[in-house]
Structure formats: C-alpha cells, structure tokens
Design an enzyme around this catalytic site. Structure first.
Site, PDB file in Angstrom:
ATOM      1  N   ARG A   1       1.022 -17.054   6.552  1.00 11.16           N
ATOM      2  CA  ARG A   1       1.615 -16.803   5.243  1.00 11.16           C
ATOM      3  C   ARG A   1       2.165 -18.060   4.576  1.00 11.16           C
ATOM      4  O   ARG A   1       2.086 -18.204   3.357  1.00 11.16           O
ATOM      5  CB  ARG A   1       2.738 -15.763   5.373  1.00 11.16           C
TER       6      ARG A   1
ATOM      7  N   GLY B   1       2.292  -2.546   8.137  1.00  9.50           N
ATOM      8  CA  GLY B   1       2.170  -1.843   9.398  1.00  9.50           C
ATOM      9  C   GLY B   1       2.914  -2.562  10.514  1.00  9.50           C
ATOM     10  O   GLY B   1       3.836  -3.350  10.271  1.00  9.50           O
TER      11      GLY B   1
ATOM     12  N   ASN C   1      14.533  -2.533   3.130  1.00  7.23           N
ATOM     13  CA  ASN C   1      13.278  -3.268   3.184  1.00  7.23           C
ATOM     14  C   ASN C   1      12.276  -2.582   4.103  1.00  7.23           C
ATOM     15  O   ASN C   1      11.073  -2.601   3.859  1.00  7.23           O
ATOM     16  CB  ASN C   1      13.518  -4.707   3.660  1.00  7.23           C
ATOM     17  N   SER C   2      12.794  -1.959   5.170  1.00  8.00           N
ATOM     18  CA  SER C   2      11.891  -1.270   6.103  1.00  8.00           C
ATOM     19  C   SER C   2      11.100  -0.178   5.403  1.00  8.00           C
ATOM     20  O   SER C   2       9.901   0.001   5.639  1.00  8.00           O
ATOM     21  CB  SER C   2      12.692  -0.645   7.251  1.00  8.00           C
TER      22      SER C   2
ATOM     23  N   SER D   1      20.588   0.906   7.031  1.00  4.63           N
ATOM     24  CA  SER D   1      19.768   2.086   7.328  1.00  4.63           C
ATOM     25  C   SER D   1      18.276   1.757   7.316  1.00  4.63           C
ATOM     26  O   SER D   1      17.453   2.605   6.966  1.00  4.63           O
ATOM     27  CB  SER D   1      20.060   3.204   6.313  1.00  4.63           C
TER      28      SER D   1
ATOM     29  N   ASP E   1      24.235  -9.987   2.641  1.00  2.00           N
ATOM     30  CA  ASP E   1      25.599  -9.620   3.007  1.00  2.00           C
ATOM     31  C   ASP E   1      25.888  -9.755   4.499  1.00  2.00           C
ATOM     32  O   ASP E   1      26.967 -10.209   4.890  1.00  2.00           O
ATOM     33  CB  ASP E   1      25.896  -8.177   2.575  1.00  2.00           C
TER      34      ASP E   1
END
Length: 521
Positions: A268, A49, A42-43, A13, A202
C-alpha cells in the site's frame, strides 16, 4: 460527579473491543463505552476482509513472510507468528458466532487476493461488507450480556499510585479493575481518510496523558484508493477490487503501476506514493474496473455507492485519491495487551503489538483485533485483582488566556501537507513549530465540550507523529522521507521511536528483529 464501578471497562465498539467484551461477559461485569452509536467504528467500515492461510497451497509460514515483507523488517516476530498461526482458528470462531463467509459452490470458503499476498487468503462476507458482518454478529451476542453506554466520550484516564483505575467522562467517573482501550485510529488528522468521523486519536492522547508509552507513531498507512467525486471522498475502494483485476490509470488512460513490482498489488505504501506523485503533477488518477464481471455481486457496497453517485462502473473508471487509513504504531503492549501502565490494556488499532511493522499487510487488521482480544481476555480472567480505591484529588484547572485552538480543518490541511504521504525536514519542522504554539492550550478542562476535547487530542497526537517523523531519518513503510531517499537504511534496523510523559522521546534499540524472524521460519 457521580461514579460507578465495574470489573472491566472497554472503551470502543470496534471488532477488538466487542470481542474482548464477549469473551469476558460470562465471567465478569463488563461495560462498553463508545463515542457514538455502538455500530459506528472503523471495523464496521472494513471492506477488504480478513487474512487467513486456509488453502492447501498456503500456510502460516507464507503469511508470516508476506507480513514481514510488507512491514519492511520492523516487527515483533513472535507476535507475528502468533497472529498468523491463530488465523484459521479465528475464522472457525467467527463461523461458530454466526458469521456467514462467502463460499464456493463446493462449500469451501471463498479466498480473495490482495496486495503483497503470495496466495489467495482473504475471507469475506457479502463481498465487501465483511467488517459490518463481524461487528453486527458481535453486537448481537454481547448486547444483552454487557452494559453498553453509547454517545459517551472519555476525557481522561483515572490513575491512583501509578495504576489506571478507571475513566472520567463528562458526567461521571467509572472505576474498573481493568480498563481496555479499543478506541481505533486517528485518520481524522488528515484531509482525506477512510476512517469514521470519530477517529480523532483519542485513545493515544488518553494513554499518553496518563503516562503510558507509545511507539512507531510515524508509520501512517495511506490507503491508495478512496473513491472521489467533485472533490469529495466517499469511502475507500477495497484492495480486493484490484485483486480481481482493476487497473490504476491516469486521465490519459496510461497505467501508472506498470513499472512497479506487483503492479496494482504492490504494498500500500508503494501504490499510495505513486498515486500521490501523479496527482502532484496535476493529473487525476482513476481505477478502471470495467473488466470485472459480476461487479455488483462481488462488491455490493461499492456498487451501491456508485449508484448513489450516478457512476456506471461498467463504463466509467472511478476517480481515486489516497487517504489516511491505519497507524501501525500506537500504545505499546506486550503479548497479552498490557501497556506500560498497570491496569490499562490496549487492543486493536490503538495498540502497537508489533505485528504490522512499518506498513500493515492488507487484511491483517481485523485479524490482529480478534487474536489479541483473546490474549487480553485470557489475561484479565487469569489475573483478577481486587480494586482498592483511594480518595482522588481534583484535577487542576488550567487557564490559557486568549490562545485559541485551530479548527479541525486547519489541523488536517497542515498534517496532510507536512506529515503526509511524503515528508521532508523543512515541512516537519514548520509543523512542529506551529503545533507547539498550541501546547499551553491542550491540558484537559472540565469545561471542554466534545469538539474542544477532540481538537486538543488531535494536536497532541499530531505532535507525537510529527516528532517521530523528524527523528526517523530514513524511509521505511508508511514513513517516507523525500530528503532521505534510502528506503532500507540498515543502521535503523531495530530502532524504535518511543514516547511517554516521563521519558519524553527516545530511540530504543531492540536489535535486529528480522534476523530473529527468519529463524522462526
């Protein structure tokens, strides 16, 4: 065990799963299965942004070039081009869905700066609450149009004659014409992570067990700045904070990024490695935000966290540590999200579309999830198939005696030490030997509870990451081999490490993608 049938089954989701469901809901019977509450992903935690070339000084070509540079020449350039060209339209789509982007006084969308971008092109909502705004808007739109089954964990993909025809959960089998994996990442394999608790890899394990091909699993991006206090982490500090002038310093107040191109806004992987090296010398690292005006308005989520921890951001630098953030690889897909297994799609972080290369450019992840969910939905709608079910044989129960699985904490500690920000052959081989002692114990059983299933999945995914890291004897992006210090080995350009149950581990040559990419410009 009961069963049911739907047209499309979406597992997860986050932004990619929700958008896929939204685009299909008016045409097909869609079900979303999610491991926790529908708002947990995570979203929903994404702060930085989404990238989109909107300013007159910017353009898709610059966004394209920045993506390739950050990912160090390891992309599918045609997919990257599609991604960056589609970005402005995605912003407009979100506006039409009710997302209220931060705007300037003249009404234009505010554009932020993040690491490895040439231009300000990061759109936000309420400062650093972008992900929550996106997912909230999509949940509101889909909640009355699709079936949402939360707190449900999938144990295996159901296949018939080489085609995925649904999933098995603890209580039932759900059949579907199309199954979409949108399960997110695997940050919980490491001791420090920005990921939610449910991100135990998973989706990768489900796909591998069913026979799908995975690729680029060695490329793990570590976010440079997770907020730390008293040896505990409290979520990430958005790169946008550094984009607004925050400085990385050690405990003596010395800036640690001054000698790097881009300084705090270097890619990063570069920033994470530098922080890691300072920490390995026994010195703490801090992010000094004291110079940022109106901090509480620009970064309300971070400001609220600091208040709860009794940290005065205007006076006190924030202690930081790198943490596992994003895997650039995953389940291999084509431009419409199809995996190598018929009937199975993958979208979002669990998929490897080739747009991130060896190191994802900041704020391209939400964009990828939205662009490729459009691709997946369009393909499903234009290639409807009738589901023909055949009798399924019961999965054989596997007995493994007294062999006990390691705890999650033990897996995390060993992965962090041996397959983390910096890697070398001895540690990788030690990790491989340790993991392989548990392989007889990881086949799925109907007796597995959630914790056991998660640990089995973590061991399997850790094996794939470790083996890929052993095979790639160069340093590139999120994969850094301290025993092979050549950062850009030309012999490795176009070389991809893939996995599947059928073919095992392979090094696949797809040619010089960078040369093709430059021709696109």
């Amino acid at each position: 065990m009961s069963n049911k049938t739907v047209d499309v089954l979406v597992i997860g989701s986050g932004i990619a799963g929700l958008m896929t469901a939204h685009l299909l809901a008016d045409h097909l019977n869609v079900m979303i299965i999610t491991k926790a509450n529908v708002m947990t992903s995570n979203s929903s935690c994404a702060q930085g942004g989404m990238a989109a070339a909107l300013s007159p000084q910017d353009g898709w070509q610059l966004h394209f070039a920045d993506t390739l540079k950050a990912g160090q020449d390891h992309h599918n350039p045609r997919h990257v081009e599609m991604l960056v060209k589609r970005a402005p339209a995605i912003v407009e789509t979100l506006v039409n869905l009710g997302v209220s982007f931060d705007r300037n006084e003249d009404g234009s969308i505010t554009l932020g700066m993040e690491g490895a971008h040439q231009q300000r092109r990061i759109v936000h909502v309420n400062g650093d609450k972008t992900g929550r705004a996106f997912t909230s808007a999509l949940i509101e739109i889909v909640k009355n149009r699709v079936t949402i089954q939360d707190y449900t964990m999938v144990s295996r993909l159901v296949t018939n004659e080489g085609r995925v025809i649904g999933v098995e959960t603890e209580d039932e089998i759900i059949y579907a014409n199309a199954t979409v994996l949108a399960t997110g990442g695997m940050g919980q394999l490491y001791s420090h992570t920005s990921n939610v608790e449910e991100a135990t890899g998973d989706g990768f394990a489900l796909a591998y067990r069913a026979g799908a091909q995975l690729t680029d699993m060695e490329f793990i991006q570590f976010h440079p700045t997770l907020l730390m206090k008293d040896d505990q982490t409290y979520g990430l500090i958005s790169e946008a904070v550094r984009g607004e002038g925050a400085k990385l310093i050690d405990e003596h107040g010395i800036r640690i990024m001054d000698h790097h191109e881009g300084r705090e806004l270097a890619p990063r992987d570069v920033v994470s490695r530098e922080i890691h090296r300072v920490l390995s010398k026994g010195r703490n690292v801090y992010l000094d935000c004291t110079m940022i005006e109106n901090f509480h308005e620009r970064f309300p989520s971070l400001d609220e966290r600091c208040e709860r921890l009794n940290i005065d951001v205007s006076k006190t630098p924030l202690q930081v540590v790198p943490g596992a953030h994003f895997v650039s690889g995953g389940i291999e897909t084509n431009s419409v999200g199809e995996t190598t297994l018929p009937g199975l799609y993958a979208v979002g972080e669990v998929a490897c579309t080739g747009v991130h290369g060896a190191n994802r450019l900041a704020s391209n992840s939400l964009l990828e999830g939205l662009v490729f969910s459009e691709q997946v939905a369009t393909h499903i709608l234009t290639s409807k198939r009738e589901l023909h079910l055949a009798p399924l044989s019961e999965a054989a129960e596997v007995q493994f005696g007294e062999l006990h699985l390691p705890t999650k904490i033990e897996i995390q500690k060993r992965m962090t030490a041996n397959v983390g920000i910096e890697r070398e052959l001895k540690g990788l081989l030690d990790m491989k030997r340790w993991l392989h002692t548990f392989l007889p114990a990881i086949p799925i059983s109907s007796k597995d509870d959630r914790d056991t299933l998660e640990r089995k999945n973590m061991i399997l995914v850790a094996c794939l990451i470790t083996e890929a890291a052993i095979q790639r004897t160069e340093s590139r992006g999120g994969h850094y081999r301290s025993d092979f210090l050549n950062r850009d080995d030309q012999n490795w350009i176009g070389q991809y490490i893939t996995f599947s149950k059928k073919s095992g581990v392979e090094v696949v040559d797809r040619g010089n993608e960078q040369e093709v990419a430059m021709q696109s410009l």
